[in-house]
Design a protein around this motif. Structure first.
Motif, PDB file in Angstrom:
ATOM      1  N   THR A 141       0.811  -1.213   0.000  1.00 41.58           N
ATOM      2  CA  THR A 141       0.000   0.000   0.000  1.00 41.58           C
ATOM      3  C   THR A 141       0.847   1.265   0.000  1.00 41.58           C
ATOM      4  O   THR A 141       0.302   2.352  -0.084  1.00 41.58           O
ATOM      5  N   LEU A 142       2.179   1.118   0.064  1.00 39.19           N
ATOM      6  CA  LEU A 142       3.026   2.313   0.103  1.00 39.19           C
ATOM      7  C   LEU A 142       2.811   3.193  -1.115  1.00 39.19           C
ATOM      8  O   LEU A 142       2.866   4.403  -1.029  1.00 39.19           O
ATOM      9  N   SER A 143       2.547   2.585  -2.237  1.00 36.96           N
ATOM     10  CA  SER A 143       2.371   3.383  -3.441  1.00 36.96           C
ATOM     11  C   SER A 143       1.192   4.345  -3.309  1.00 36.96           C
ATOM     12  O   SER A 143       1.115   5.322  -4.037  1.00 36.96           O
ATOM     13  N   THR A 144       0.276   4.076  -2.368  1.00 35.26           N
ATOM     14  CA  THR A 144      -0.858   4.975  -2.171  1.00 35.26           C
ATOM     15  C   THR A 144      -0.680   5.849  -0.933  1.00 35.26           C
ATOM     16  O   THR A 144      -1.530   6.659  -0.627  1.00 35.26           O
ATOM     17  N   GLN A 145       0.415   5.665  -0.213  1.00 34.38           N
ATOM     18  CA  GLN A 145       0.673   6.448   0.990  1.00 34.38           C
ATOM     19  C   GLN A 145       1.950   7.246   0.812  1.00 34.38           C
ATOM     20  O   GLN A 145       2.831   6.867   0.050  1.00 34.38           O
ATOM     21  N   GLU A 166       3.942   7.960   3.485  1.00 37.27           N
ATOM     22  CA  GLU A 166       4.898   7.610   4.530  1.00 37.27           C
ATOM     23  C   GLU A 166       4.550   6.262   5.147  1.00 37.27           C
ATOM     24  O   GLU A 166       3.458   5.746   4.952  1.00 37.27           O
ATOM     25  N   PHE A 167       5.507   5.694   5.864  1.00 38.76           N
ATOM     26  CA  PHE A 167       5.252   4.505   6.653  1.00 38.76           C
ATOM     27  C   PHE A 167       5.965   4.667   7.977  1.00 38.76           C
ATOM     28  O   PHE A 167       6.887   5.477   8.108  1.00 38.76           O
ATOM     29  N   ASN A 168       5.513   3.933   8.988  1.00 40.12           N
ATOM     30  CA  ASN A 168       6.092   4.110  10.315  1.00 40.12           C
ATOM     31  C   ASN A 168       6.349   2.760  10.960  1.00 40.12           C
ATOM     32  O   ASN A 168       5.777   1.750  10.562  1.00 40.12           O
ATOM     33  N   PHE A 176       6.139  -2.879  12.527  1.00 41.34           N
ATOM     34  CA  PHE A 176       5.778  -1.992  11.435  1.00 41.34           C
ATOM     35  C   PHE A 176       4.352  -1.480  11.588  1.00 41.34           C
ATOM     36  O   PHE A 176       3.476  -2.182  12.061  1.00 41.34           O
ATOM     37  N   GLY A 177       4.150  -0.220  11.197  1.00 42.06           N
ATOM     38  CA  GLY A 177       2.840   0.396  11.300  1.00 42.06           C
ATOM     39  C   GLY A 177       2.410   0.673  12.717  1.00 42.06           C
ATOM     40  O   GLY A 177       1.227   0.801  12.988  1.00 42.06           O
ATOM     41  N   ALA A 178       3.384   0.771  13.644  1.00 42.98           N
ATOM     42  CA  ALA A 178       3.026   0.890  15.059  1.00 42.98           C
ATOM     43  C   ALA A 178       3.568   2.133  15.742  1.00 42.98           C
ATOM     44  O   ALA A 178       3.517   2.216  16.952  1.00 42.98           O
ATOM     45  N   ALA A 179       4.096   3.087  15.021  1.00 42.01           N
ATOM     46  CA  ALA A 179       4.608   4.298  15.679  1.00 42.01           C
ATOM     47  C   ALA A 179       3.452   5.028  16.338  1.00 42.01           C
ATOM     48  O   ALA A 179       2.326   5.013  15.866  1.00 42.01           O
ATOM     49  N   ARG A 180       3.757   5.662  17.484  1.00 42.34           N
ATOM     50  CA  ARG A 180       2.720   6.389  18.230  1.00 42.34           C
ATOM     51  C   ARG A 180       2.403   7.710  17.600  1.00 42.34           C
ATOM     52  O   ARG A 180       3.108   8.345  16.958  1.00 42.34           O
TER      53      ARG A 180
END
Length: 129
Positions: A103-107, A109-111, A125-129
């Motif tokens: 899904t990065l191509s539609t976002q 950033e990632f965290n 992954f996907g868990a930053a506060r």
């Protein structure tokens, strides 16, 4: 000895060589790194660290509790990565498995979160506060 205090600093035109490749790159270049931090005894709090580079931008915050030996230090870090458009146009196999979802191509950033001991960190992954 105990240290207390804090501050801010910036670095320009630097290269980081991580101990393990990040996004299949063995070095990352940044035009500017801004860091705001506080020290309370053996705890380093990274209030906000902004990295601006040609491949990616990143924001890092959280804390490191330093222990002896150093590899027993405790990490609690949140990282948000914003790849640059030219970097995203590279083939998908250039991007580490699990680090970037389809899904990065539609976002933009990632965290992810890094917790645990320095010698055996856990990455979520996907868990930053």
């Amino acid at each position: 000895r105990q240290a207390f205090g804090g501050g801010e600093f910036f670095i320009t035109d630097c290269t980081m060589i991580p101990s393990v490749p990040i996004l299949e790159m063995d070095r990352l270049s940044f035009q500017r790194v801004d860091v705001a931090f506080a020290v309370d005894g053996n705890k380093l709090e990274l209030k906000q660290s902004d990295f601006q580079g040609s491949e990616l931008n990143a924001t890092l915050s959280g804390s490191i509790i330093f222990e002896s030996p150093t590899d027993r230090s405790v990490l609690d870090l949140d990282i948000i990565v914003t790849p640059q458009r030219l970097f995203l146009s590279k083939p998908a196999d250039m991007i580490s498995e699990g680090l970037v979802s389809s899904t990065l191509s539609t976002q933009d950033e990632f965290n992810f979160r890094v917790t645990g001991l320095l010698e055996t960190p856990k990455v979520e992954f996907g868990a930053a506060r």
